[in-house]
Design a protein around this motif. Structure first.
Motif, short mmCIF file in Angstrom:
data_model
loop_
_atom_site.label_atom_id
_atom_site.label_comp_id
_atom_site.label_asym_id
_atom_site.label_seq_id
_atom_site.Cartn_x
_atom_site.Cartn_y
_atom_site.Cartn_z
N UNK A 67 0.84 -1.21 0.00
CA UNK A 67 0.00 0.00 0.00
C UNK A 67 0.87 1.25 0.00
N UNK A 68 1.89 1.26 0.84
CA UNK A 68 2.75 2.44 0.96
C UNK A 68 3.60 2.65 -0.30
N UNK A 69 4.11 1.56 -0.85
CA UNK A 69 4.94 1.68 -2.07
C UNK A 69 4.15 2.37 -3.17
N UNK A 70 2.88 1.98 -3.29
CA UNK A 70 2.02 2.58 -4.32
C UNK A 70 1.76 4.05 -4.02
N UNK A 71 1.49 4.32 -2.75
CA UNK A 71 1.13 5.69 -2.34
C UNK A 71 2.31 6.66 -2.54
N UNK A 72 3.52 6.16 -2.30
CA UNK A 72 4.70 7.04 -2.42
C UNK A 72 4.96 7.44 -3.87
N UNK A 73 4.34 6.73 -4.81
CA UNK A 73 4.50 7.08 -6.22
C UNK A 73 3.61 8.25 -6.64
N UNK A 74 2.63 8.59 -5.82
CA UNK A 74 1.71 9.67 -6.17
C UNK A 74 2.47 11.00 -6.18
N UNK A 75 2.10 11.89 -7.11
CA UNK A 75 2.85 13.14 -7.27
C UNK A 75 2.87 14.03 -6.03
N UNK A 76 1.84 13.97 -5.20
CA UNK A 76 1.81 14.86 -4.03
C UNK A 76 2.90 14.51 -3.02
N UNK A 77 3.51 13.34 -3.15
CA UNK A 77 4.56 12.96 -2.20
C UNK A 77 5.90 13.59 -2.54
N UNK A 98 14.78 0.65 1.76
CA UNK A 98 15.11 0.18 0.41
C UNK A 98 14.41 1.03 -0.65
N UNK A 99 13.13 1.31 -0.41
CA UNK A 99 12.37 2.13 -1.37
C UNK A 99 12.97 3.53 -1.50
N UNK A 100 13.26 4.14 -0.36
CA UNK A 100 13.74 5.53 -0.38
C UNK A 100 15.18 5.59 -0.88
N UNK A 101 15.94 4.54 -0.61
CA UNK A 101 17.31 4.47 -1.12
C UNK A 101 17.30 4.47 -2.64
N UNK A 102 16.38 3.70 -3.21
CA UNK A 102 16.28 3.64 -4.67
C UNK A 102 15.90 4.99 -5.26
N UNK A 103 14.99 5.68 -4.59
CA UNK A 103 14.54 6.99 -5.06
C UNK A 103 15.52 8.11 -4.72
N UNK A 104 16.52 7.80 -3.89
CA UNK A 104 17.45 8.81 -3.38
C UNK A 104 16.72 9.95 -2.65
N UNK A 105 15.73 9.57 -1.86
CA UNK A 105 14.98 10.55 -1.07
C UNK A 105 14.96 10.08 0.39
#
Ligand code: ADP
Length: 186
Positions: A67-77, A98-105
């Protein structure tokens, strides 16, 4: 700012989360709200999650991480967000890293709202939500102590943890929250 907000059930996290959202305008990602919305909409995820929620247990990590992985892809994030109720286990925290590391955020801060257990129980017993019966409350507090509290050490070691005392009036606590976040925002 990318903020993780941690606190036991009954600490007043919802109230302070609303204050943070109003003041700093991050996207508000409350996993409790998302799960309740899914449950009320009668989706498969919602039905599955409700089995755990109504028993005071955490829903399985893979469900909530999805659920969170999907939500973090939304533009408002992109402009920043407040993660409210996630992560709640070490496994969830590692998935988030791991998710944020990949995004560098990377996260900017992990804010802990701290309230002692006796006070929590009193507050929760007076609230009257469907999952607020004494037995379910006790189990939610145990889940917090066993599964979520280890995150405090995890984030201390990453130098991200800031603890705010949750005892006092809503305004007093909000003042402390603001003090902590303004320091981070610089
Ligand atoms: P609380 O009042 O306990 O802080 P929340 O509204 O945050 O409640 O969450 C309600 C319920 O939703 C939890 O008791 C749990 O079953 C489920 N839940 C919410 N977030 C998570 C999460 N990150 N991992 C597992 N379960 C969660």
């Amino acid at each position: 700012m990318r903020i993780v907000f941690i606190g036991p059930p009954g600490a007043g996290k919802g109230t302070q989360a609303d204050y943070i959202v109003k003041t700093y305008k991050p996207a508000h990602l409350s996993t409790g709200d998302m799960l309740r919305a899914a449950r009320d909409a009668g989706t498969e995820v919602g039905k599955e999650a409700n089995k755990y929620m109504s028993a005071g247990q955490l829903v399985p990590d893979d469900v909530i991480v999805g659920i969170i992985a999907q939500r973090l892809e939304e533009p408002d994030c992109e402009a920043g967000y407040l993660l409210d109720g996630f992560p709640r286990t070490i496994a969830q925290a590692e998935s988030l890293d791991a998710m944020l590391g990949e995004k560098k955020t990377p996260l900017d801060v992990v804010l802990e709202l701290r309230v002692g257990e006796e006070e929590l129980f009193e507050r929760l017993a007076g609230r009257g939500r469907a999952d607020d019966t004494p037995d379910v409350i006790r189990r939610r507090l145990v889940a917090y102590r066993q599964q979520t509290e280890p995150l405090l050490k995890y984030y201390t070691e990453k130098n991200l943890l800031v603890t705010v005392d949750g005892l006092g009036s809503v305004e007093e606590v909000a003042g402390r929250v603001k003090g902590a976040l303004d320091k981070i925002a610089g």
